[in-house]
Design an enzyme around this catalytic site. Structure first.
Site, PDB file in Angstrom:
ATOM      1  N   SER A  83       0.848  -1.196   0.000  1.00 37.04           N
ATOM      2  CA  SER A  83       0.000   0.000   0.000  1.00 37.04           C
ATOM      3  C   SER A  83       0.882   1.244   0.000  1.00 37.04           C
ATOM      4  O   SER A  83       2.038   1.187   0.461  1.00 37.04           O
ATOM      5  CB  SER A  83      -0.844  -0.033   1.281  1.00 37.04           C
ATOM      6  OG  SER A  83      -1.302   1.246   1.616  1.00 37.04           O
ATOM      7  N   TYR A  91      -0.543  -0.908  10.332  1.00 35.01           N
ATOM      8  CA  TYR A  91      -0.784  -1.263   8.924  1.00 35.01           C
ATOM      9  C   TYR A  91       0.433  -0.907   8.073  1.00 35.01           C
ATOM     10  O   TYR A  91       0.899  -1.706   7.262  1.00 35.01           O
ATOM     11  CB  TYR A  91      -2.019  -0.502   8.438  1.00 35.01           C
ATOM     12  CG  TYR A  91      -2.432  -0.777   7.010  1.00 35.01           C
ATOM     13  CD1 TYR A  91      -3.064  -1.975   6.669  1.00 35.01           C
ATOM     14  CD2 TYR A  91      -2.228   0.168   6.002  1.00 35.01           C
ATOM     15  CE1 TYR A  91      -3.464  -2.222   5.357  1.00 35.01           C
ATOM     16  CE2 TYR A  91      -2.617  -0.063   4.703  1.00 35.01           C
ATOM     17  CZ  TYR A  91      -3.238  -1.254   4.384  1.00 35.01           C
ATOM     18  OH  TYR A  91      -3.640  -1.498   3.084  1.00 35.01           O
ATOM     19  N   LYS A 108       2.770  -3.502   5.966  1.00 38.36           N
ATOM     20  CA  LYS A 108       2.855  -3.396   4.502  1.00 38.36           C
ATOM     21  C   LYS A 108       4.268  -3.054   4.053  1.00 38.36           C
ATOM     22  O   LYS A 108       4.685  -3.413   2.961  1.00 38.36           O
ATOM     23  CB  LYS A 108       1.867  -2.332   4.008  1.00 38.36           C
ATOM     24  CG  LYS A 108       0.395  -2.743   4.101  1.00 38.36           C
ATOM     25  CD  LYS A 108       0.103  -3.976   3.283  1.00 38.36           C
ATOM     26  CE  LYS A 108      -1.378  -4.171   2.992  1.00 38.36           C
ATOM     27  NZ  LYS A 108      -1.647  -5.497   2.396  1.00 38.36           N
TER      28      LYS A 108
HETATM   29  P1  NAP Z   1     -11.723  -5.837   1.358  1.00 38.00           P
HETATM   30  O1  NAP Z   1     -12.695  -5.538   0.275  1.00 38.00           O
HETATM   31  O2  NAP Z   1     -12.075  -5.550   2.760  1.00 38.00           O
HETATM   32  O3  NAP Z   1     -11.283  -7.357   1.175  1.00 38.00           O
HETATM   33  C1  NAP Z   1     -10.329  -7.931   2.045  1.00 38.00           C
HETATM   34  C2  NAP Z   1     -10.382  -9.419   1.882  1.00 38.00           C
HETATM   35  O4  NAP Z   1      -9.384  -9.997   2.750  1.00 38.00           O
HETATM   36  C3  NAP Z   1     -11.727 -10.013   2.297  1.00 38.00           C
HETATM   37  O5  NAP Z   1     -12.025 -11.055   1.395  1.00 38.00           O
HETATM   38  C4  NAP Z   1     -11.454 -10.527   3.716  1.00 38.00           C
HETATM   39  O6  NAP Z   1     -12.250 -11.633   4.125  1.00 38.00           O
HETATM   40  C5  NAP Z   1     -10.018 -10.988   3.549  1.00 38.00           C
HETATM   41  N1  NAP Z   1      -9.338 -11.105   4.821  1.00 38.00           N
HETATM   42  C6  NAP Z   1      -9.072 -10.123   5.737  1.00 38.00           C
HETATM   43  N2  NAP Z   1      -8.421 -10.633   6.783  1.00 38.00           N
HETATM   44  C7  NAP Z   1      -8.282 -11.953   6.542  1.00 38.00           C
HETATM   45  C8  NAP Z   1      -7.698 -13.031   7.247  1.00 38.00           C
HETATM   46  N3  NAP Z   1      -7.132 -12.838   8.425  1.00 38.00           N
HETATM   47  N4  NAP Z   1      -7.723 -14.261   6.691  1.00 38.00           N
HETATM   48  C9  NAP Z   1      -8.290 -14.472   5.484  1.00 38.00           C
HETATM   49  N5  NAP Z   1      -8.872 -13.491   4.762  1.00 38.00           N
HETATM   50  C10 NAP Z   1      -8.858 -12.256   5.292  1.00 38.00           C
HETATM   51  O7  NAP Z   1     -10.354  -5.032   1.115  1.00 38.00           O
HETATM   52  P2  NAP Z   1      -9.543  -4.700  -0.218  1.00 38.00           P
HETATM   53  O8  NAP Z   1      -9.584  -3.248  -0.391  1.00 38.00           O
HETATM   54  O9  NAP Z   1      -9.965  -5.576  -1.345  1.00 38.00           O
HETATM   55  O10 NAP Z   1      -8.061  -5.080   0.255  1.00 38.00           O
HETATM   56  C11 NAP Z   1      -7.293  -6.126  -0.346  1.00 38.00           C
HETATM   57  C12 NAP Z   1      -5.821  -5.868  -0.069  1.00 38.00           C
HETATM   58  O11 NAP Z   1      -5.414  -4.647  -0.712  1.00 38.00           O
HETATM   59  C13 NAP Z   1      -5.484  -5.718   1.407  1.00 38.00           C
HETATM   60  O12 NAP Z   1      -4.249  -6.325   1.691  1.00 38.00           O
HETATM   61  C14 NAP Z   1      -5.357  -4.208   1.563  1.00 38.00           C
HETATM   62  O13 NAP Z   1      -4.540  -3.864   2.645  1.00 38.00           O
HETATM   63  C15 NAP Z   1      -4.749  -3.845   0.214  1.00 38.00           C
HETATM   64  N6  NAP Z   1      -4.903  -2.433  -0.134  1.00 38.00           N
HETATM   65  C16 NAP Z   1      -6.135  -1.921  -0.399  1.00 38.00           C
HETATM   66  C17 NAP Z   1      -6.260  -0.577  -0.728  1.00 38.00           C
HETATM   67  C18 NAP Z   1      -7.588   0.057  -1.041  1.00 38.00           C
HETATM   68  O14 NAP Z   1      -7.603   1.279  -1.301  1.00 38.00           O
HETATM   69  N7  NAP Z   1      -8.691  -0.664  -1.054  1.00 38.00           N
HETATM   70  C19 NAP Z   1      -5.118   0.223  -0.788  1.00 38.00           C
HETATM   71  C20 NAP Z   1      -3.884  -0.326  -0.525  1.00 38.00           C
HETATM   72  C21 NAP Z   1      -3.778  -1.675  -0.214  1.00 38.00           C
HETATM   73  P3  NAP Z   1     -13.807 -11.438   4.625  1.00 38.00           P
HETATM   74  O15 NAP Z   1     -14.587 -11.232   3.370  1.00 38.00           O
HETATM   75  O16 NAP Z   1     -14.141 -12.736   5.285  1.00 38.00           O
HETATM   76  O17 NAP Z   1     -13.808 -10.284   5.555  1.00 38.00           O
END
Ligand code: NAP
Length: 276
Positions: A153, A166, A170
């Site tokens: 991130s 976080y 990361k």
């Molecule tokens: P999201 O929509 O909340 O999806 C996160 C996914 O990870 C969900 O499927 C969740 O499962 C799963 N998860 C979380 N903790 C877990 C665990 N301990 N074991 C197994 N599964 C787990 O978030 P997202 O935005 O797609 O994020 C995906 C990745 O991108 C993350 O690593 C996040 O830090 C990174 N990221 C996102 C952004 C952004 O702007 N969105 C920016 C930078 C980095 P459940 O469905 O069961 O909750």
């Protein structure tokens, strides 16, 4: 099914929703077989069904990536169901934010557990398959490129107020990416990191909308960002908007293609031009 990733087996953590699901579907649409992971059975099942509808195959390996035996279960699911491991995407994650004076040990450690320790254990478990497989292939005069993509991130690259845990987790992934690229080059594994800026998912939805509570183990964690913060972030992004999960998945897919076979140890920032 034909495609750029035909015959490849991809493992994607946190692929029940958001960016992880989009990654799983993109890789599957290019012919890869997928091991889906999510905390929630139903949500994981939806991704498995969606991949079936795309004409590829998937199985679910449900569970918390932070449990000590998860890495082995995940790798075994790939080998037992599809006969190998070609692509690993460490995507599962969530935010549990506070300024430092309010951040508990539990909070800080939870961020390291999901963003750093879990990917480490998954990759260590994968070594048991990848090292002998690569040696046997090279012994037969074959080179098979495998791919690791760790999801980081802008917070991990540049820091972000309120995200001590976080950003630490990361940022550690970037160090792990560069180290493993050096350790696994000899096995023809490309190890890269894709860091996202602002992608519109559950994690970044406007506060007070949608499924704003994520159930992680026995904790309930509030998701979402103040609307005025979202506006401010979008103003900082040269493309003028947050990305979609599909656009985020596109950046990960690039790192999984044969065209990226000579790229390793790199961090690709997929943030609509955002440079902090
Ligand atoms: P999201 O929509 O909340 O999806 C996160 C996914 O990870 C969900 O499927 C969740 O499962 C799963 N998860 C979380 N903790 C877990 C665990 N301990 N074991 C197994 N599964 C787990 O978030 P997202 O935005 O797609 O994020 C995906 C990745 O991108 C993350 O690593 C996040 O830090 C990174 N990221 C996102 C952004 C952004 O702007 N969105 C920016 C930078 C980095 P459940 O469905 O069961 O909750």
């Amino acid at each position: 099914m034909s495609g750029n990733l035909e015959g490849r087996v991809a493992l994607v953590t946190g692929s029940g929703r958001g960016i992880g699901r989009a990654i799983a579907e993109k890789l599957a649409s290019e012919g890869a077989f997928i091991v889906v992971n999510d905390l929630d059975d139903d949500v994981a099942g939806e991704t498995v069904n969606a991949i079936g509808a795309l004409g590829s195959k998937a199985v679910a390996c449900v569970g918390d990536v932070t449990t000590p035996d998860f890495g082995k279960r995940f790798v075994d699911a790939a080998v037992d169901n599809f006969g190998g491991v070609d692509i690993i995407v460490n995507n599962a994650g969530y935010v549990w934010d506070s300024v430092i004076q309010k951040m508990s040990d539990e909070q800080f450690e939870a961020m390291l557990a999901v963003h750093t320790v879990a990917p480490f254990r998954i990759l260590r478990a994968a070594a048991d398959f990848i090292r002998p497989a690569a040696k046997a292939e090279m012994g037969n005069g074959e080179i098979r490129y495998r791919k690791v993509v760790n999801i980081s991130s802008v917070s991990g690259l540049y820091g972000n107020a309120g995200q001590m845990g976080y950003s630490a987790g990361k940022s550690a992934l970037v160090g792990m990416t560069r180290t493993l690229a050096k350790e696994w080059g000899r096995y023809n594994v490309n190890v890269n990191c894709v860091a996202f800026g602002f992608i519109r998912t559950r994690m970044t939805q406007e506060l007070g909308t949608g499924d704003a509570i994520a159930k992680i183990g026995n904790r309930e964690i509030g998701m979402g960002i103040q609307p005025e913060m979202i506006k401010a972030m979008e103003q900082m992004i040269p493309l003028g908007r947050g990305g979609t999960p599909e656009e985020a998945a596109g950046a990960v897919y690039l790192m999984c293609t044969p065209e990226a076979n000579y790229i390793s140890g790199q961090v690709l920032l997929a943030g609509g031009g955002l440079i902090m």
